[in-house]
Each structure stands twice: as C-alpha cells, then as structure tokens.
Design an enzyme around this catalytic site. Structure first.
Site, PDB file in Angstrom:
ATOM      1  N   CYS A 185      -3.684  22.251 -39.343  1.00 55.84           N
ATOM      2  CA  CYS A 185      -4.896  23.063 -39.958  1.00 55.84           C
ATOM      3  C   CYS A 185      -6.175  22.926 -38.860  1.00 55.84           C
ATOM      4  CB  CYS A 185      -4.912  22.487 -41.264  1.00 55.84           C
ATOM      5  SG  CYS A 185      -6.580  23.181 -42.204  1.00 55.84           S
ATOM      6  N   CYS A 213     -11.038  18.277 -42.429  1.00 52.42           N
ATOM      7  CA  CYS A 213     -11.773  17.437 -43.732  1.00 52.42           C
ATOM      8  C   CYS A 213     -11.455  16.061 -43.565  1.00 52.42           C
ATOM      9  CB  CYS A 213     -11.125  17.806 -45.004  1.00 52.42           C
ATOM     10  SG  CYS A 213     -11.246  19.757 -45.220  1.00 52.42           S
ATOM     11  N   CYS A 227       0.095  15.152 -52.373  1.00 51.81           N
ATOM     12  CA  CYS A 227      -0.613  16.430 -51.475  1.00 51.81           C
ATOM     13  C   CYS A 227      -1.762  16.039 -50.776  1.00 51.81           C
ATOM     14  CB  CYS A 227      -1.405  17.425 -52.469  1.00 51.81           C
ATOM     15  SG  CYS A 227      -0.067  18.550 -53.458  1.00 51.81           S
TER      16      CYS A 227
HETATM   17  N1  SAH Z   1      -6.310  23.627 -47.146  1.00 51.81           N
HETATM   18  C1  SAH Z   1      -6.523  23.891 -48.483  1.00 51.81           C
HETATM   19  C2  SAH Z   1      -5.024  23.480 -49.344  1.00 51.81           C
HETATM   20  C3  SAH Z   1      -4.267  22.094 -48.544  1.00 51.81           C
HETATM   21  S1  SAH Z   1      -4.849  20.701 -49.083  1.00 51.81           S
HETATM   22  C4  SAH Z   1      -7.304  23.096 -49.194  1.00 51.81           C
HETATM   23  O1  SAH Z   1      -8.080  22.094 -48.473  1.00 51.81           O
HETATM   24  O2  SAH Z   1      -7.643  23.328 -50.234  1.00 51.81           O
HETATM   25  C5  SAH Z   1      -4.594  20.456 -50.718  1.00 51.81           C
HETATM   26  C6  SAH Z   1      -5.349  19.317 -51.559  1.00 51.81           C
HETATM   27  O3  SAH Z   1      -5.159  18.188 -51.229  1.00 51.81           O
HETATM   28  C7  SAH Z   1      -6.972  19.522 -51.231  1.00 51.81           C
HETATM   29  O4  SAH Z   1      -7.610  19.735 -52.350  1.00 51.81           O
HETATM   30  C8  SAH Z   1      -7.084  18.545 -50.270  1.00 51.81           C
HETATM   31  O5  SAH Z   1      -8.387  18.182 -50.440  1.00 51.81           O
HETATM   32  C9  SAH Z   1      -6.352  17.280 -51.232  1.00 51.81           C
HETATM   33  N2  SAH Z   1      -6.342  16.146 -49.948  1.00 51.81           N
HETATM   34  C10 SAH Z   1      -6.267  16.220 -48.642  1.00 51.81           C
HETATM   35  N3  SAH Z   1      -6.019  14.816 -48.277  1.00 51.81           N
HETATM   36  C11 SAH Z   1      -5.998  14.165 -49.432  1.00 51.81           C
HETATM   37  C12 SAH Z   1      -6.035  12.572 -49.547  1.00 51.81           C
HETATM   38  N4  SAH Z   1      -5.904  11.884 -48.394  1.00 51.81           N
HETATM   39  N5  SAH Z   1      -5.929  12.121 -50.645  1.00 51.81           N
HETATM   40  C13 SAH Z   1      -5.964  13.046 -51.630  1.00 51.81           C
HETATM   41  N6  SAH Z   1      -6.049  14.227 -51.704  1.00 51.81           N
HETATM   42  C14 SAH Z   1      -6.136  15.073 -50.458  1.00 51.81           C
HETATM   43 FE1  SF4 Z   2      -7.194  21.663 -44.003  1.00 50.01          FE
HETATM   44 FE2  SF4 Z   2      -8.957  20.232 -45.018  1.00 50.01          FE
HETATM   45 FE3  SF4 Z   2      -7.149  21.222 -46.893  1.00 50.01          FE
HETATM   46 FE4  SF4 Z   2      -6.659  19.209 -44.966  1.00 50.01          FE
HETATM   47  S1  SF4 Z   2      -7.952  19.567 -46.983  1.00 50.01           S
HETATM   48  S2  SF4 Z   2      -5.388  20.979 -45.265  1.00 50.01           S
HETATM   49  S3  SF4 Z   2      -8.032  19.752 -43.327  1.00 50.01           S
HETATM   50  S4  SF4 Z   2      -8.782  22.500 -45.200  1.00 50.01           S
END
Ligand code: SAH
Ligand code: SF4
Length: 412
Positions: A138, A142, A384
C-alpha cells in the site's frame, strides 16, 4: 512532516491491465466480455464467431469456474486447442493456504510476475465474507497497519482481483456441477443466488487502498456483480477506503457498492498521525464526501471503521465527538470498533476490553450501532489489516524510513 498524497492520480508506478506472461499467452480472466470477443477476432476469427465464442467462454469461466478450454464441451473440439495456444484462464498461484481453528482461511497468493499478496475467508453463521486485496502492499502508511510497512507496491489487475473470488469458489467447491448442453436443466440457466452458499459477501479490505486502483477494482467488481458473471449483489460488497475523497463519488456512481471508511480518529492531530492521508484530505472533507455518497441511506449505511488504540483514540470524549460528527453531517452510519491487532514492532497497543465496551456504549446510546468486531483467525494472523507474509520486526525508525522512501517515490 507534510506528506503529499496524490488524489486523482494513480500513485502506483506501473499501472497495468494485464500482467504479461512469459509464455506470451493472454490471460482472459478479468477482461470485459467485449474485449474477449475482440481478442478472438484479432486472433483470426470472424466477428460473428468471435462473439459467439466469447459468450461461451465467459459462461464457462464465470458460471462454471472452468479454466481448461478442453472442458468447454459446446466449443468445437478443433477450436479448443486453438484457444489454448493463444489464451489462458489463470488463477493467482497459491503459495500457502492456512486454516484457522475458528474456520477462517487465509491464502498467500502470487502473481504471474512473482508478487505476493493475501486473501482471507471468514465464515459466520449466516454469511461467509471474502476479504479481497486490491494492491500488493500500500502506498499509504497508516501507522497501525502492517500492510503499510511493505515497501513494494503494485496495483493488482482486474484479473488478479476477480481471480481471488474465483479461487475462493474453487477452494470452497462452490461451482455448479452438471452439464451445459441443455440436457440437464437443473443447474443450467444458472442464475446465481447466494442462497446456501458459503461465500456470500465480499469486502475490499485486504491489502492496499482500493480507491488508488480505481479502474481495476471497478472493472473486477463489475464482473463480480454481473448477472452473467459471478452475480453477487452490490449490497453484499463493501469497499473500504482510508479516505481518498476525490474518488468517493465515482465509487458510488460507477461501482455502487457499500462504503466503509477507515476513520480511526476524530481530531486532526491524531488522525494525521495514524492515517496520514488525513493531511491531504481532512476529516471535514471526508465526512462531507460521506454525506454526499451516492446510494447511502438508512437502509444502506456507511460503515466507519475505528481501530481501538490504547490511550490514543479511545477515550469517552473521543466517542462523544464521534457521535457529534456523525450527527452534524447527518450520516446514515454505523461504527465498527476493531480491536487493534498487534504485529511485531507496532507502535501501539490495543485498548482494554472494558475501554472498548465503554466506547461502544456511548456510541450505541446515541442511537448508532457500534458493534465490536471479534478478532478472527488470530492463530493464523488472518485479521483484516494484518495481511502480510512474513512478520519481520521493524523499529520505529525503520518504519519512518519506509514512509519517507514511499513519499520520495510518490514525488518523483
Ligand atoms: N486501505 C483500505 C482497505 C484495507 S485496510 C483502508 O484502509 O480502509 C482494512 C481495514 O483493516 C482498515 O479499516 C484498517 O484500518 C484495518 N486495519 C489495518 N491494520 C490493522 C490492525 N493492525 N489491527 C486492526 N485493524 C487494522
Ligand atoms: Fe493502506 Fe492504511 Fe489501509 Fe493499511 S490501513 S491498507 S496502510 S490505507
């Protein structure tokens, strides 16, 4: 640190429609029907034959799950090797398949040019949800997300996206059996319904930011929703975005699926830190785009995802501000509270169950549904956002370096 994030522009270096194969054959999976017919025509069939063969192949591929031309019994025997020399109906390669004790399944998949990505299937009592990836890695970073630490990024093609759904159907044994010659009418006009099926829902919540790979995600989901394709209703598909505001309206108009938004914080400071795209598209803009999302209604609510990070975004005040914002923008919303799933080197901890409960209650008492998502497949790291192959431990400094590298790549 000011992190520019391109909006309309696809930030991934090599966007492409089809991954070239070493053997020179063309993979038909993920191509629109018309394009299949025109490829047949280019290969030498006359227009009428190309159209007919295109229609037959499409039906075999998406209604029957057949990937071997030789099994396409209504196509002339001599025609089949002709097709097989020039075309292929591929699946992503399965590198590893894991099965959790709670029924969750995770696959490590590989593209034809050797990039790994993941897919997860989560069965529940009344549904089965496939969590599909849109990119390898990605471009966003985040801070709580493991995918964000991957350096390598490439868009998945429509074939690689729809291929995940095909592969899940293969693995779950969900293709109709029976014949296509009209003698066996039981399965024939195969209107697919989700009744009795294991795979009933799709969420674009695997690796990647789907709205940064808009065209390919749209084209893949069109096939998934096509009545003559995989025929899954748009009401059963949810696309999750971290907040690519300029693409949200098109998402509603051109794809029309349910929207989930990774909100995760309600102040600029905290959201800038944990969801850096916030520096480009702030909370107000994002919520306005949600209010304007085509098709959102009380019957089709927007889901706000909110990952619970200890002492970061989980106070009672945060919960009250979340409610206030949802009401201010009159959003038909529900809130999904996600217990943070830790990974080695992650800079955060998960909030306590009591804290999550208290947060949920405040939102719930304001009349907004706020379920706490149960972690699934923890024994195989399948939650996820946890989608990444090897769990290498990275220091905070290294995470910062990766973020800086990606930023530099975007600015080039
Ligand atoms: N990029 C998109 C979709 C993929 S991420 C987005 O960010 O919405 C899918 C979901 O998983 C997002 O809500 C993200 O915030 C969550 N997520 C990512 N890392 C995580 C973690 N370590 N624990 C819990 N949820 C997480
Ligand atoms: Fe990308 Fe952020 Fe979604 Fe993770 S949570 S897949 S870094 S947009």
């Amino acid at each position: 640190m000011n992190m520019p994030v391109p909006g309309h522009i696809d930030p991934v270096p090599v966007p492409r429609e089809v991954t070239p194969r070493e053997d020179g054959r063309v993979d038909l999976l993920g191509l629109p029907r018309k394009q299949i017919a025109s490829l047949f025509e280019q290969a030498g069939l006359d227009a009428k034959a190309a159209k007919l063969r295109g229609k037959q192949v499409w039906h075999w591929v998406y209604h029957r799950g057949v990937s071997d031309f030789d099994a396409m019994t209504d196509i002339a025997k001599t025609m089949r090797p002709w097709l097989a020399e020039r075309f292929v109906i591929a699946r992503p390669e399965v590198v590893e398949a894991q099965h959790s004790s709670d029924g969750t399944r995770k696959w490590l998949l590989r593209t034809a040019d050797n990039h790994d990505f993941e897919m997860v299937f989560i069965p529940d009592a009344d549904r089965g949800t496939l969590c599909v990836s849109s990119q390898v890695g990605c471009t966003l970073n985040c801070r709580f997300c493991h995918t964000g630490t991957m350096r390598l990024v490439r868009n998945l093609t429509p074939g690689e996206i729809v291929g995940q759904v095909m592969l899940a159907r293969d693995a779950l044994g969900e293709w109709p059996k029976g014949r296509m010659d009209g003698l066996d009418d039981a399965e024939d006009e195969g209107t697919y319904t989700s009744d009795g099926r294991l795979l009933t829902n799709i969420v674009m919540m695997g690796m990647g930011e789907p709205l940064y790979n808009f065209d390919n995600v749209r084209d893949a989901l069109k096939i998934v929703m096509d009545g003559d394709g995989l025929a899954l209703s748009k009401r059963r598909i949810t696309l999750s975005t971290s907040g690519v505001v300029p693409m949200m309206e098109r998402c509603g108009e051109e794809i029309g699926v349910n929207l989930a938004v990774s909100l995760h914080a309600i102040t600029k400071d905290i959201r800038d830190e944990i969801v850096p795209i916030n520096k480009k598209y702030g909370i107000e803009e994002l919520l306005q785009a949600c209010a304007d999302y085509p098709g959102a209604s009380n019957a089709r609510r927007i889901t706000f995802e909110y990952v619970m990070l200890k002492d970061k975004n989980d106070s009672d005040d945060d919960a009250r501000e979340l409610v206030r914002l949802i009401k201010q923008y009159k959003l038909p919303a529900k809130v999904n509270l996600i217990p943070f799933n830790p990974w080695p080197g992650a800079p955060y901890e998960c909030s306590s169950p009591e804290r999550i409960r208290a947060f949920s209650n405040i939102v719930f008492e304001a009349g907004i549904s706020a379920p706490v998502r149960t972690p699934r497949g923890r024994d195989i790291d399948a939650a996820c956002g946890q989608l990444k192959t090897a769990a290498e431990k990275k220091s905070r400094a290294e995470l910062d370096r990766i973020a800086a590298e990606k930023q530099a790549a975007l600015e080039e």
